[in-house]
Scaffold this active site. Structure first.
Site, mmCIF file in Angstrom:
data_model
loop_
_atom_site.group_PDB
_atom_site.id
_atom_site.type_symbol
_atom_site.label_atom_id
_atom_site.label_comp_id
_atom_site.label_asym_id
_atom_site.label_seq_id
_atom_site.Cartn_x
_atom_site.Cartn_y
_atom_site.Cartn_z
ATOM 1 N N LYS A 1 0.859 -1.070 -0.159
ATOM 2 C CA LYS A 1 -0.053 -0.139 0.020
ATOM 3 C C LYS A 1 0.898 1.292 0.105
ATOM 4 O O LYS A 1 1.902 1.254 0.330
ATOM 5 C CB LYS A 1 -0.889 -0.065 1.205
ATOM 6 C CG LYS A 1 -0.137 0.039 2.338
ATOM 7 C CD LYS A 1 -0.985 -0.248 3.850
ATOM 8 C CE LYS A 1 -0.364 -0.105 5.128
ATOM 9 N NZ LYS A 1 -0.956 -0.897 6.282
ATOM 10 N N ARG B 1 -9.798 0.874 15.477
ATOM 11 C CA ARG B 1 -9.646 1.218 14.150
ATOM 12 C C ARG B 1 -11.025 0.707 13.205
ATOM 13 O O ARG B 1 -12.069 1.435 13.420
ATOM 14 C CB ARG B 1 -8.429 0.941 13.503
ATOM 15 C CG ARG B 1 -8.153 2.097 12.240
ATOM 16 C CD ARG B 1 -7.046 1.981 11.618
ATOM 17 N NE ARG B 1 -6.475 0.792 10.978
ATOM 18 C CZ ARG B 1 -5.363 0.500 10.481
ATOM 19 N NH1 ARG B 1 -4.429 1.592 10.287
ATOM 20 N NH2 ARG B 1 -4.861 -0.540 9.943
ATOM 21 N N TYR C 1 17.096 30.607 4.937
ATOM 22 C CA TYR C 1 16.006 31.612 5.703
ATOM 23 C C TYR C 1 16.254 31.790 7.339
ATOM 24 O O TYR C 1 16.284 30.775 7.784
ATOM 25 C CB TYR C 1 14.623 30.793 5.226
ATOM 26 C CG TYR C 1 14.371 30.763 3.904
ATOM 27 C CD1 TYR C 1 13.914 32.005 3.313
ATOM 28 C CD2 TYR C 1 14.156 29.537 3.044
ATOM 29 C CE1 TYR C 1 13.583 32.221 1.698
ATOM 30 C CE2 TYR C 1 13.755 29.619 1.801
ATOM 31 C CZ TYR C 1 13.691 30.844 1.044
ATOM 32 O OH TYR C 1 13.122 30.804 -0.183
ATOM 33 N N MET D 1 12.746 24.617 0.032
ATOM 34 C CA MET D 1 11.668 23.884 -0.846
ATOM 35 C C MET D 1 12.405 22.871 -1.724
ATOM 36 O O MET D 1 12.119 21.730 -1.902
ATOM 37 C CB MET D 1 10.758 24.612 -1.562
ATOM 38 C CG MET D 1 9.736 24.039 -2.299
ATOM 39 S SD MET D 1 8.637 25.164 -3.218
ATOM 40 C CE MET D 1 7.599 25.922 -1.867
HETATM 41 C C1 LIG Z 1 -0.246 -1.823 6.799
HETATM 42 C C2 LIG Z 1 -0.953 -2.891 7.267
HETATM 43 C C3 LIG Z 1 0.007 -4.093 7.469
HETATM 44 C C4 LIG Z 1 1.531 -4.009 7.440
HETATM 45 O O1 LIG Z 1 2.060 -3.708 8.508
HETATM 46 P P1 LIG Z 1 3.643 -3.510 9.014
HETATM 47 O O2 LIG Z 1 3.737 -3.271 10.288
HETATM 48 O O3 LIG Z 1 4.149 -2.523 8.111
HETATM 49 O O4 LIG Z 1 4.178 -4.975 8.677
HETATM 50 C C5 LIG Z 1 -0.737 -5.384 7.829
HETATM 51 N N1 LIG Z 1 -1.891 -5.524 7.776
HETATM 52 C C6 LIG Z 1 -2.948 -4.342 7.785
HETATM 53 C C7 LIG Z 1 -4.338 -4.545 7.918
HETATM 54 C C8 LIG Z 1 -2.167 -3.030 7.404
HETATM 55 O O5 LIG Z 1 -3.062 -1.998 7.283
#
Ligand SMILES: *Cc1c(COP(=O)(O)O)cnc(C)c1O
Length: 363
Positions: free
Chosen positions: A46, A136, A259, A307
């Protein structure tokens, strides 16, 4: 400097994130060795593979893993359109607008509340998520019977997996983790037969036993980071962020730099200008804190990060314009562990913040 990096500069890029593909594969096999043989492995890619580039990372790891995990439906669709045919689980919440993409792109959905059963199209495969303490998303454990009823009431959908997510798995002996483990064991007993049961993120894969079930889900450790924030010598950070010195300046003692003049030359000396700034993902709160590596020496970044550019104090060292500069990489002073500490964050955020003015290359 390797050829692909110098070609990138020739094409007008000012900085390059080099991904060591063998490190990704080595990290995956280390993670497999952390668990009993036969357990499936999901690579979590992701958020553009935590900044490493999702499509290219998928091409590297697809044959080595059983599943791929993404958050957004469109992240999954992009992988399918790039020819990735590994099973893909989408962690994000399905909506009426996006439900059709699960079927169209053969993506597995995550069902975390009752409405999702009504949203998904007939034939869609889904995993059920329980909230065992992450706070969550997911069904609370007391809903297990209600969920079971719903599974049977929806025979046109395909129930294929059961999952939870840990809030504190990188901490050995964590009471939060222990409570989640216990809660999920009860749920898995009731709903886990004939489906793929999975719970372990990187932290639970490396630091916990008894929760690996049928599959592990590995994100940060795939990229080489131990989620406990300490260097793990068995993991290899996969990304090295390079740039090159654009100019060398000599300034007199007392000159203010950048800056607001937060830093002044302590003596007559040399500054290297590097064409990377906060627009590239170099967080401005690193100003006057981070080090960069030029050749085999480390030098302090000085003055406010701007930047597009940063300044680095060389003292009287002579460095050539065009020299390779390492902003991030490895396990020492330029590591994501160190930058995360300086920023009061975690390594995850460090690689995610690298922007799209930084070319990713794969070596
Ligand atoms: C992001 C995520 C993971 C991966 O977690 P890591 O700590 O990066 O290994 C696994 N399961 C779910 C549901 C996640 O959202």
């Amino acid at each position: 400097m390797n050829d692909t990096i110098s070609t990138s500069y020739d094409e007008g890029w000012y900085s390059v994130a080099e991904i060591h593909t063998q490190h990704l594969l080595d990290n995956l096999s280390y993670l497999r060795r952390c668990v009993e043989p036969g357990i499936l492995q999901m690579a979590v890619i992701k958020a553009d593979a935590y900044g490493h580039g999702a499509v290219a990372t998928a091409r590297v790891i697809a044959k080595a893993v059983d599943w791929i995990g993404v958050y957004q439906v469109r992240e999954g669709a992009e992988l399918r359109e790039s020819g990735i045919d590994t099973p893909i689980l989408v962690f994000g919440t399905p909506t009426p607008e996006t439900a059709r993409f699960y079927l169209e792109y053969q993506l597995t959905a995550t069902v975390s509340c009752l409405e999702h059963f009504d949203i998904l199209y007939p034939g869609t495969s889904y995993h059920i998520k329980f909230d065992t303490g992450m706070g969550r998303v997911g069904f609370l454990p007391h809903m297990v019977d209600r969920v079971e009823k719903e599974i049977h009431a929806q025979p046109h959908l395909r129930y294929t997996g059961l999952m939870t997510h840990f809030a504190d798995s990188e901490v050995v002996g964590s009471a939060i983790f222990a409570a989640q483990q216990e809660a999920f064991a009860d749920v898995a007993e009731k709903l886990g037969e004939h489906v793929t049961v999975h719970a372990a993120n990187s932290g639970a894969t490396i630091h916990q036993a008894g929760v690996h079930f049928d599959m592990i889900r590995n994100g940060t450790a795939l990229y080489g980071f131990d989620p406990n924030g300490k260097v793990n010598p068995l993991l290899k950070p996969a990304l090295t962020w390079h740039s090159k010195v654009s100019q060398i300046r000599r300034l007199p003692k007392g000159s203010g730099v950048s800056y607001s003049h937060t830093w002044h030359m302590p003596d007559d000396g040399n500054l290297a200008v590097i064409p990377v700034g906060y627009a590239d993902g170099l967080n401005r709160n690193l100003s006057n804190k981070m080090m960069v590596r030029i050749g085999d020496k480390y030098y302090p970044q000085v003055g406010n990060i701007t930047m597009d550019q940063i300044m680095v104090y060389l003292g009287n060292d002579e460095v050539e314009s065009g020299s390779d500069v390492i902003l991030l990489g490895g396990t020492d002073k330029t590591s994501a562990y160190v930058l995360a500490d300086l920023l009061g964050t975690i390594t995850y955020e460090i690689t995610c913040m690298i922007g799209n003015r930084v070319r990713r290359i794969y070596t």
